[in-house]
Write a protein that holds these residues in place. Structure first.
Motif, PDB file in Angstrom:
ATOM      1  N   ARG A 120       0.823  -1.217   0.000  1.00  0.00           N
ATOM      2  CA  ARG A 120       0.000   0.000   0.000  1.00  0.00           C
ATOM      3  C   ARG A 120       0.857   1.267   0.000  1.00  0.00           C
ATOM      4  NH1 ARG A 120      -5.350   1.673   2.282  1.00  0.00           N
ATOM      5  NH2 ARG A 120      -5.180   3.888   2.729  1.00  0.00           N
ATOM      6  N   GLN A 136       1.132   4.048  -2.978  1.00  0.00           N
ATOM      7  CA  GLN A 136       0.728   5.432  -2.742  1.00  0.00           C
ATOM      8  C   GLN A 136       1.854   6.391  -3.106  1.00  0.00           C
ATOM      9  OE1 GLN A 136      -0.704   6.207   1.267  1.00  0.00           O
ATOM     10  NE2 GLN A 136      -2.213   7.618   0.415  1.00  0.00           N
ATOM     11  N   PRO A 185       0.498   9.004  -6.132  1.00  0.00           N
ATOM     12  CA  PRO A 185      -0.144   9.744  -5.034  1.00  0.00           C
ATOM     13  C   PRO A 185      -1.563  10.190  -5.332  1.00  0.00           C
ATOM     14  CG  PRO A 185       1.577  11.058  -6.087  1.00  0.00           C
ATOM     15  CD  PRO A 185       1.711   9.676  -6.616  1.00  0.00           C
ATOM     16  N   LEU A 226      -7.078   5.500  -2.270  1.00  0.00           N
ATOM     17  CA  LEU A 226      -6.977   4.229  -1.552  1.00  0.00           C
ATOM     18  C   LEU A 226      -8.123   4.156  -0.548  1.00  0.00           C
ATOM     19  CD1 LEU A 226      -3.113   4.099  -1.029  1.00  0.00           C
ATOM     20  CD2 LEU A 226      -4.481   3.167  -2.888  1.00  0.00           C
TER      21      LEU A 226
END
Length: 214
Positions: free
Chosen positions: A62, A66, A70, A74
């Motif tokens: 995760r 990210q 970005p 999520l």
């Protein structure tokens, strides 16, 4: 079900009604082929800059994902009606995994009326007819997988048509039909009677017949 679609949920993702939303549901881990997922999203953004990527699930990759993407949303782990709303509020389902035994999320996405882009493998190979109710890339062909996603975000009419056909295909796999198919197999086995066979030791083994249905 497509009826769970929520414009309010889409708005929380920063998506206007005509903005394409790409969804992935599953464990966020290397075995899910995240490189192909992010590659497909990057290709889609080049074709449709307002495209959004939503990921439902969690996992060890995760933080890495990210950092690499970005702008991805999520959403974490979702269940029940909340999960159903996340499915139905997207437009395209990206499923790049090459390590599935089946992949229930493919069926769930189709039932939600999404156009699925996947590899010709596992559940997608069993349920999707390329160009009719979804899109398939050859197993491991990440370049085609990305190109298919990029093409869909530019043609929301085709996306909607694929999603409608996907919904119909998934509806044919409800529990009533599954149980009927199983009963049919069992009835054929019962009608065949006991099966007699010799094992490698030469000792005859007899299977006890299944009781006849009354």
């Amino acid at each position: 079900n497509p009826l769970w679609r929520s414009e309010a949920l889409r708005a929380s993702w920063g998506a206007a009604p005509t903005d394409p939303v790409l969804l992935h549901v599953g464990r966020i881990a290397p075995e899910k082929n995240l490189d192909a997922l992010l590659g497909a999203y990057a290709a889609a953004r080049r074709s449709a800059p307002r495209a959004r990527l939503v990921l439902v699930g969690d996992g060890p990759a995760r933080s890495e994902l990210q950092a690499r993407c970005p702008e991805a949303i999520l959403a974490g782990i979702r269940r029940g009606e909340d999960l159903a709303a996340h499915y139905a509020s997207a437009d395209i389902f990206l499923f790049p995994s090459l390590t599935e035994t089946y992949g229930n999320v493919t069926t769930e996405a189709m039932a939600s009326g999404l156009a699925v882009v996947a590899f010709d493998y596992a559940a997608a190979a069993a349920l999707i007819r390329h160009g009719e109710n979804g899109l398939l890339a050859r197993f491991g062909d990440a370049e085609t997988f990305c190109a298919l996603a990029a093409g869909l975000v530019c043609d929301l009419a085709t996306t909607a048509a694929l999603g409608a056909q996907a919904r119909g295909a998934a509806a044919a796999h409800d529990w009533t039909r599954v149980v009927q198919q199983l009963e049919s197999v069992l009835e054929i086995a019962c009608a065949a009677g006991p099966i007699r066979a010799y094992g490698s030791s030469g000792v005859r083994r007899t299977r006890v017949p299944v009781p006849q249905r009354t």
